[in-house]
Design a protein around this motif. Structure first.
Motif, PDB file in Angstrom:
ATOM      1  N   HIS A 193      30.639  29.636  50.515  1.00 38.84           N
ATOM      2  CA  HIS A 193      29.528  29.595  49.565  1.00 38.84           C
ATOM      3  C   HIS A 193      29.041  28.179  49.259  1.00 38.84           C
ATOM      4  O   HIS A 193      27.961  28.004  48.690  1.00 38.84           O
ATOM      5  N   LYS A 194      29.818  27.177  49.650  1.00 38.66           N
ATOM      6  CA  LYS A 194      29.384  25.797  49.409  1.00 38.66           C
ATOM      7  C   LYS A 194      28.267  25.387  50.364  1.00 38.66           C
ATOM      8  O   LYS A 194      27.574  24.407  50.124  1.00 38.66           O
ATOM      9  N   ARG A 195      28.126  26.134  51.462  1.00 34.11           N
ATOM     10  CA  ARG A 195      27.128  25.776  52.473  1.00 34.11           C
ATOM     11  C   ARG A 195      25.950  26.743  52.424  1.00 34.11           C
ATOM     12  O   ARG A 195      26.135  27.960  52.340  1.00 34.11           O
ATOM     13  N   GLU A 196      24.762  26.198  52.509  1.00 34.32           N
ATOM     14  CA  GLU A 196      23.559  27.018  52.519  1.00 34.32           C
ATOM     15  C   GLU A 196      23.499  27.838  53.798  1.00 34.32           C
ATOM     16  O   GLU A 196      23.891  27.364  54.874  1.00 34.32           O
ATOM     17  N   ALA A 197      23.017  29.064  53.690  1.00 38.53           N
ATOM     18  CA  ALA A 197      22.948  29.944  54.853  1.00 38.53           C
ATOM     19  C   ALA A 197      21.902  29.463  55.845  1.00 38.53           C
ATOM     20  O   ALA A 197      20.906  28.840  55.481  1.00 38.53           O
ATOM     21  N   ALA A 198      22.134  29.769  57.114  1.00 38.64           N
ATOM     22  CA  ALA A 198      21.176  29.444  58.160  1.00 38.64           C
ATOM     23  C   ALA A 198      19.967  30.372  58.066  1.00 38.64           C
ATOM     24  O   ALA A 198      19.979  31.375  57.335  1.00 38.64           O
TER      25      ALA A 198
END
Length: 457
Positions: A193-198
């Motif tokens: 969840h720390k990374r934005e989705a592609a």
């Protein structure tokens, strides 16, 4: 005694009002305001950032400042738990200001200092300016300045031992995931969840060719995942209706209905319409039903762009009745959306355990109601974009116990692009944000989805 005149204060206020704003000030001010609306008033972030009906200050910004606001709020929400812990370490006592404005200003500044490529000096200066011009925060402008400058000096000592995965997930959610998936998996979900989705696209045909054209890769069951984000409507193929935006996981439930060409198929709770497009593109005679007229308008617009057709119905499923039974039904039931936190980082901070319970009741009611609209031998796919067992496995277990005449048709790896790790022992589909994380140096992961395929006999 009469009150003394206050000419100096008025003069200072006038000077402050006349002083031109620093570049970026308006964006930071709007970011703090929207953050407050989300975390204190539980307003969905998508609504605040809507360029037609959203926050008035946001709508008034230039395009580049809107992008900055999105980036700041995204970082502030994804790292909210860490930032709160940092402030606990920096503050000797709680800030008594009751509206949360000071904390919002601090969260916005710290998000920039630690998680965005913005110089500390600019972040601190604009935060102090914001506090100075806000009547609620003005008494604390010295505190804002001191706290942020100390963080700049001592960031390594203050942040080095933070347990980010645990801090950024509210206790009730982390406990739920730990109970369902185990602590290691719960931590993997939180980390994703720390990374934005592609940006994922479902294409009408030839995904390999479109991946090459658009600079992406084919993932899952034929989704084109792009390596870079940009204005969607400027990408090749948009105007021609060659594809639509849809997470790789969200594209899987419709595939479970198999060959639906020429069949009468219902897409229930249809908005935003990705699954409607899938069903129509597969040759089905689709009836798309949703309670929201405004969201169905967008479904219609997307179908027109894609040169696809479906019958659109605006109605509450608890009141609507079909003219005749369906060969297949896809029920994408209203849910907590805890599987979409990568795309919607506000979800952990606007949802509560009670929301899950209320939604589970609605899901159970809808599932039982729409199951009666299926022909014998027909397939019903129930799905939610939730990580909560009560909105997935628990619903199907209760349904099969209460409603005779249905059986589970297990999901097969070949139906979902070989993603065997996404099939549960019961034969259900269960994708997690930490699945499909290594995708040729492209941002990975999946939305968290549950789907069960039932056959009426």
């Amino acid at each position: 005694m009469a009150k003394p005149p206050r000419p100096k204060q008025k003069q200072g206020a006038q000077k402050s009002a006349d002083r031109p704003e620093k570049p970026g000030f308006a964006a930071r001010k709007v970011a703090a305001d929207i953050l407050g609306n989300v975390v204190h008033k539980h307003r969905p972030l998508d609504g605040e950032l809507d360029t037609v009906s959203g926050h008035s200050g946001f709508r008034a910004l230039a395009a580049n400042d809107r992008s900055l606001v999105r980036a700041i709020i995204g970082a502030a929400l994804r790292h909210r738990g860490e930032i709160s812990e940092i402030l606990t370490r920096l503050l000797d006592r709680d800030i008594p200001e009751k509206t949360g404005r000071v904390l919002d200003i601090l969260h916005v500044a710290i998000a920039q200092m630690l998680y965005l490529d913005i110089p500390d000096r600019a972040s601190v200066s604009l935060a102090v300016d914001h506090a100075s011009t806000d009547k609620r925060a003005r008494p604390y402008k010295g505190l804002v300045n001191g706290v942020l400058r100390r963080l700049g000096r001592e960031r390594e000592d203050i942040t080095s031992d933070l347990d980010a995965d645990r801090l950024n997930t509210p206790d009730w959610l982390f406990e739920s995931w730990t109970e369902t998936y185990g602590e290691d998996q719960a931590r993997a979900i939180a980390s994703a969840h720390k990374r934005e989705a592609a940006l994922d696209l479902t294409v009408k045909q030839d995904p390999e060719a479109w991946a090459q054209r658009l600079g992406g890769a084919v993932v899952g069951a034929g989704t084109v995942r792009l390596s870079k984000k940009g204005a969607v409507d400027k990408l090749e193929g948009f105007e021609a209706g060659a594809w639509w935006v849809q997470d790789a996981a969200a594209s899987l439930p419709a595939r479970l209905l198999g060959d639906i060409s020429g069949k009468r198929v219902a897409d229930l709770c249809a908005a935003p319409g990705g699954k409607t497009a899938q069903l129509a593109a597969a040759g089905a005679n689709v009836i798309a039903v949703d309670i929201s007229k405004s969201r169905l308008k967008r479904v219609s617009e997307n179908l027109a762009r894609l040169n696809l057709t479906a019958e659109i119905v605006a109605s509450d499923l608890r009141e609507w009745e079909p003219a005749e039974p369906f060969d297949a039904i896809l029920l994408d039931a209203p849910c907590s959306a805890t599987g979409t936190i990568r795309r919607h980082p506000d979800v952990p901070w606007i949802k509560r355990p009670g929301d899950i319970e209320k939604l589970a009741e609605i899901q159970a009611e809808l599932l039982r109601r729409v199951s009666g609209w299926l022909k014998p031998g027909g397939l019903l796919v129930y799905c939610t974009c939730s990580l909560e067992r009560s909105e997935g496995e628990g619903q199907i277990g209760a349904f099969l116990s209460d409603v005779p005449g249905f059986e589970v048709v297990p999901v097969l790896p070949k139906e979902i692009g070989g993603l065997s790790q996404c099939i549960t022992p019961e034969g259900y589909l269960r994708t997690l944000p930490c699945h499909l994380t290594d995708t040729e140096n492209i941002a990975g992961g999946l939305d968290g989805f549950f789907a069960a395929r039932l056959k009426r006999f």
